[in-house]
Design an enzyme around this catalytic site. Sequence first.
Site, PDB file in Angstrom:
ATOM      1  N   GLU A 186      23.525   1.471  -5.598  1.00  0.00           N
ATOM      2  CA  GLU A 186      24.418   1.423  -4.427  1.00  0.00           C
ATOM      3  C   GLU A 186      24.099   2.529  -3.428  1.00  0.00           C
ATOM      4  O   GLU A 186      24.086   3.717  -3.785  1.00  0.00           O
ATOM      5  CB  GLU A 186      25.882   1.532  -4.885  1.00  0.00           C
TER       6      GLU A 186
ATOM      7  N   LYS B  46      37.166   2.868  -9.050  1.00  0.00           N
ATOM      8  CA  LYS B  46      35.801   2.301  -8.962  1.00  0.00           C
ATOM      9  C   LYS B  46      34.898   3.303  -8.253  1.00  0.00           C
ATOM     10  O   LYS B  46      33.751   3.526  -8.630  1.00  0.00           O
ATOM     11  CB  LYS B  46      35.833   0.965  -8.218  1.00  0.00           C
TER      12      LYS B  46
ATOM     13  N   ASP C 124      26.050   5.411 -22.652  1.00  0.00           N
ATOM     14  CA  ASP C 124      26.608   4.057 -22.694  1.00  0.00           C
ATOM     15  C   ASP C 124      27.628   3.893 -21.558  1.00  0.00           C
ATOM     16  O   ASP C 124      28.778   4.340 -21.665  1.00  0.00           O
ATOM     17  CB  ASP C 124      27.265   3.868 -24.076  1.00  0.00           C
TER      18      ASP C 124
HETATM   19  C1  MEV Z   1      32.722   1.681  -2.924  1.00  0.00           C
HETATM   20  O1  MEV Z   1      31.714   1.488  -3.875  1.00  0.00           O
HETATM   21  C2  MEV Z   1      33.742   2.676  -3.414  1.00  0.00           C
HETATM   22  C3  MEV Z   1      34.981   2.835  -2.551  1.00  0.00           C
HETATM   23  O2  MEV Z   1      35.575   1.553  -2.326  1.00  0.00           O
HETATM   24  C4  MEV Z   1      35.933   3.741  -3.288  1.00  0.00           C
HETATM   25  C5  MEV Z   1      37.301   3.841  -2.677  1.00  0.00           C
HETATM   26  O3  MEV Z   1      37.719   2.905  -1.961  1.00  0.00           O
HETATM   27  O4  MEV Z   1      37.961   4.851  -2.970  1.00  0.00           O
HETATM   28  C6  MEV Z   1      34.631   3.379  -1.189  1.00  0.00           C
END
Ligand code: MEV
Length: 450
Positions: free
Chosen positions: A101, A289, A305
Amino acid sequence: MSAGIKKSNTKRRVKKPTGKKSSRISGFHALGRVERLAAVAEFAGLDSKTQKQFQSTGNLPGELAERLIENVIGTMNVPIGVATNLIVDGEELLVPMATEESSVVAAVCNAARQCRNTGGITASTSGALMIAQIQLVEVSDPEAARLKILEHKSEIAEICDGADPILIELGGGFRDLEVRVLQTQGGPMVISHLIVDTRDAMGANAVNTMAERLAPYIARWTGGKTYLRILSNLADRRLARARAVWKPSAIAVKGLGKQNMPGKKVRDGMLAAYHFAAADPYRATTHNKGIMNGISAVTLATGNDTRAIEAGAHAFAAQSGQYTPLTRWEIDGDGNLVGSLEMPLAMGIIGGATKAHPTARACLDIMDVKSAEKLQRITAAVGLCQNFAALKALATVGVQKGHMALHAQNIALMAGAKGTEIDRIAQIMTQKETVRLDIAEAELKQLRAN
Ligand code: MEV
């Protein structure tokens, strides 16, 4: 496939049932990698270019890849980027991150730079305790069975420690026993938790072996029947923590014309973003995330892992009954923004891919990691920085701006741009604030015509 098939690199056709295509390829696992790929190519109709793509295994030799998992036909290379600017517990660090990413690595660099003037990130861990569970069923008196198991604690310690003498030599081993009666749809179950210090190992193998060794004893002592004997990925005795302070002056957004933003405004926006996540599981999931963008990237780079870490993180985030953010944000008495993170990080540096994968070892070397504990602290620091950067972008210019430059290059590549054309096309699209394949193709056509 006949039983006589041996691994070799000679070209050999795999016998498959004639007529209809079938995924039942008997003896597939016993083939050499090249033959296996040929079988897949035949099955899926892969052209020679695609087959070549699989044949190139990058910096993981094919022979080694075959020792890590089954039925190997190739490898999946992911870029490793290095996060700069980190100070963790006073130590200057460069941290390798494996991720597909864009913006993830840059985000950590920026966040870490902005807290250097307050000393960087302070981290700690709770110790390396892993939990193995043993499921006992078919006991008529579950509460009595629970006590019977607890009565054997010292014998249990001996059995567990006897299963892994090397762990004992390294100072680890059985530490505690907890037994619960669990009411389930299938009736009461007696669940034993073995709590084991696994030192520098992630510990799955060690605790699973102990649980398997111990289960027959538990069945005998209680007259019940044991089924599952496996670690819990909710490693809540193996927490890593990180905290850092960002001064408003260090986080002001500059150079955006009308969008210039003073640090205090940025800080307040970030705090509001956190409050949103703390109140709403939909937002908390995305918030976490973002944290995992950093955590998983260090986990993968070091051969750990990723799924174990992710499962543990999300379960921990939901432990209160509501899914919540793994970080907390507040303002201190001096008006600074203070971020902290606490989450399970069951990471190891001995065994599995951490040991076998040459790139994983090299990544540990970059950080001079000689203990799992240090790796946990660094990873937690990266997770915190990742969250800082995401909240800051979201509270100010949005995330798309940061994504745009690299994304534009990807699109330029997809449009067929080569060499210096890639940067030029990406630049044109970024300036126009429209990054699309059709635009890239049109711009490329025009560039070449000129
Ligand atoms: C994108 O990979 C991660 C974000 O969406 C995290 C967030 O919204 O805090 C930018």
